[in-house]
Design a protein around this motif. Sequence first.
Motif, PDB file in Angstrom:
ATOM      1  N   GLY A 199      48.731   2.429  10.189  1.00 28.95           N
ATOM      2  CA  GLY A 199      48.948   3.672  10.921  1.00 28.95           C
ATOM      3  C   GLY A 199      47.920   4.743  10.672  1.00 28.95           C
ATOM      4  N   ALA A 200      46.885   4.450   9.890  1.00 27.60           N
ATOM      5  CA  ALA A 200      45.836   5.430   9.595  1.00 27.60           C
ATOM      6  C   ALA A 200      44.496   4.885  10.046  1.00 27.60           C
ATOM      7  N   GLN A 201      43.512   5.767  10.168  1.00 28.74           N
ATOM      8  CA  GLN A 201      42.171   5.320  10.509  1.00 28.74           C
ATOM      9  C   GLN A 201      41.141   6.169   9.767  1.00 28.74           C
ATOM     10  N   PHE A 202      40.007   5.507   9.500  1.00 32.10           N
ATOM     11  CA  PHE A 202      38.937   6.151   8.749  1.00 32.10           C
ATOM     12  C   PHE A 202      37.617   5.837   9.451  1.00 32.10           C
ATOM     13  N   SER A 203      36.740   6.816   9.514  1.00 33.20           N
ATOM     14  CA  SER A 203      35.461   6.638  10.192  1.00 33.20           C
ATOM     15  C   SER A 203      34.322   6.839   9.208  1.00 33.20           C
ATOM     16  N   SER A 204      33.196   6.181   9.510  1.00 33.66           N
ATOM     17  CA  SER A 204      32.015   6.316   8.665  1.00 33.66           C
ATOM     18  C   SER A 204      30.766   6.136   9.509  1.00 33.66           C
ATOM     19  N   PRO A 205      29.770   6.980   9.337  1.00 33.55           N
ATOM     20  CA  PRO A 205      28.521   6.815  10.086  1.00 33.55           C
ATOM     21  C   PRO A 205      27.632   5.722   9.528  1.00 33.55           C
TER      22      PRO A 205
ATOM     23  N   TRP B 185      33.636   7.599   3.791  1.00 35.36           N
ATOM     24  CA  TRP B 185      34.631   7.478   4.846  1.00 35.36           C
ATOM     25  C   TRP B 185      35.461   8.750   4.976  1.00 35.36           C
ATOM     26  N   THR B 186      35.840   9.051   6.205  1.00 36.24           N
ATOM     27  CA  THR B 186      36.605  10.258   6.504  1.00 36.24           C
ATOM     28  C   THR B 186      37.866   9.895   7.271  1.00 36.24           C
ATOM     29  N   ALA B 187      38.993  10.396   6.810  1.00 36.35           N
ATOM     30  CA  ALA B 187      40.234  10.197   7.562  1.00 36.35           C
ATOM     31  C   ALA B 187      40.109  10.887   8.910  1.00 36.35           C
ATOM     32  N   SER B 188      40.523  10.175   9.951  1.00 40.10           N
ATOM     33  CA  SER B 188      40.347  10.694  11.302  1.00 40.10           C
ATOM     34  C   SER B 188      41.673  10.651  12.055  1.00 40.10           C
ATOM     35  N   THR B 189      41.950  11.708  12.770  1.00 35.56           N
ATOM     36  CA  THR B 189      43.154  11.783  13.592  1.00 35.56           C
ATOM     37  C   THR B 189      42.755  11.690  15.062  1.00 35.56           C
ATOM     38  N   PRO B 190      43.256  10.679  15.791  1.00 38.05           N
ATOM     39  CA  PRO B 190      42.878  10.557  17.206  1.00 38.05           C
ATOM     40  C   PRO B 190      43.297  11.799  17.986  1.00 38.05           C
ATOM     41  N   PRO B 191      42.480  12.211  18.940  1.00 37.49           N
ATOM     42  CA  PRO B 191      42.866  13.348  19.776  1.00 37.49           C
ATOM     43  C   PRO B 191      43.971  12.964  20.742  1.00 37.49           C
ATOM     44  N   ALA B 192      44.559  13.927  21.380  1.00 38.11           N
ATOM     45  CA  ALA B 192      45.550  13.641  22.416  1.00 38.11           C
ATOM     46  C   ALA B 192      44.887  12.797  23.508  1.00 38.11           C
TER      47      ALA B 192
ATOM     48  N   GLY C  37      38.432   7.213  17.088  1.00 35.27           N
ATOM     49  CA  GLY C  37      39.343   6.131  17.453  1.00 35.27           C
ATOM     50  C   GLY C  37      39.617   6.100  18.939  1.00 35.27           C
ATOM     51  N   THR C  38      40.858   5.784  19.323  1.00 40.77           N
ATOM     52  CA  THR C  38      41.204   5.669  20.736  1.00 40.77           C
ATOM     53  C   THR C  38      41.211   7.038  21.402  1.00 40.77           C
ATOM     54  N   LEU C  39      40.426   7.158  22.486  1.00 42.10           N
ATOM     55  CA  LEU C  39      40.305   8.435  23.197  1.00 42.10           C
ATOM     56  C   LEU C  39      41.253   8.511  24.386  1.00 42.10           C
TER      57      LEU C  39
END
Length: 409
Positions: free
Chosen positions: A165-171, A176-183, A213-215
């Motif tokens: 249920g969580a997601q993390f992004s990295s360039p 890594w950074t915790a990321s919250t998908p936008p609406a 993540g999912t847009l």
Amino acid sequence: MPDLDNRLARSRSALLDEIEQPPMADVRRRASRIRRRRAATAGAAALALLGVIAIGARPWQQDTAPTVTATDPPAIAPVYRGGGIEIVGLAPESVHDLDGEIADVEFTDPAHGIAVAGCDRNCAPPATTEDGGRSWHQVPMAPVSTGPADVTAFPGGHWLLTGDGAQFSSPSGVGWTASTPPAPTTRDLIGPGELPAVDRAGGPLVVRSWNHGTLGPLATQPDLSVRWVAPAVAADGAWWVGGVSGTAPAVAVSRDAGRHWKTTTLSAPMGDVRTVAIGTLGTEVYAVATGDGGALLGIYHSVDGGRGFAPTYLASTGAPTTSERVPQTVAGDPVPLLDGRLLLVQRWGAPSSWWVSEDAGANFVPVTGLPAAGEIRRTYAGYVAYDLFESAWAAFSTDGSNWQKLQLS
């Protein structure tokens, strides 16, 4: 006045047209010469080996790593060859312990990859490589996941890790950074650096970015139930998806970043089609329809970039085929080879997991001399073979013919 996206698309097409590409016929001739040279070398090596030792068992039948015998130089990696395919085995250097069976390996380019282990809870940190899988290192500042994780490679070396249920992004695979998908918002196109995906089989085609993540769903959906999505854009800029239209296998392609889709319904084989996976190389496109348990139901071939498909094999019953000219089941994705052949993998098949066709999928030959494999999955920068030696090993290839066993367990 045309918008910026249209101008950029036209500029890209013009630039590609100006770049002189080697004719596919020349590429195939060179690949075929390499295959013949490998076959001759393998035959000579086998004769020399039989002259000095007796073979008790084939090393690729072992469940563990093959033994590396000291030589002069002190040690070398074993190489497995067959049918023009070569797999370089483990080097004498240490193998990185992933602390769990390899569940997902993704490469964003031929050098940079990331691997995660399968787990239920207290998941081990991912590992990364910068040399095509020859050495691995634990990800610094790894995200904490308490359940199974999935990693996606994006253009430019970017990564998205999702799980529990969580997601993390990295360039870059570090930091890594915790990321919250936008609406979710409807997307007009698949933007630069973004990928199409489905959150569930048969669900809408959505757009994902590495940092959010999912847009949201694409405004224009392909006219089929999507079961498979290409992890990377094809060389001609096309995005491919596979699935079913009603009960028939179908494929869809977009050549304008998802604004429009052309859907092609393929000849229906006997049996219930579960998914359709696609492989592309130049102007050739293969679609492989499978049923329950990966039963091979149909193979379709296009020579004009997917504008028209012809069936080269259709199952006559809904059960796995018993014909010796094709593998009974297919595990993973089809691999078009540079020399014009098609490679499919049958999970731990006998007499071989590796099957190649020289006539676009009408007839196959099992390739002996290679380790048993569980499946091949397409990644952004190539292919990953899983469950080698009927065990938890994996290998990576950019072209399907030359493989490097990953120093990872």
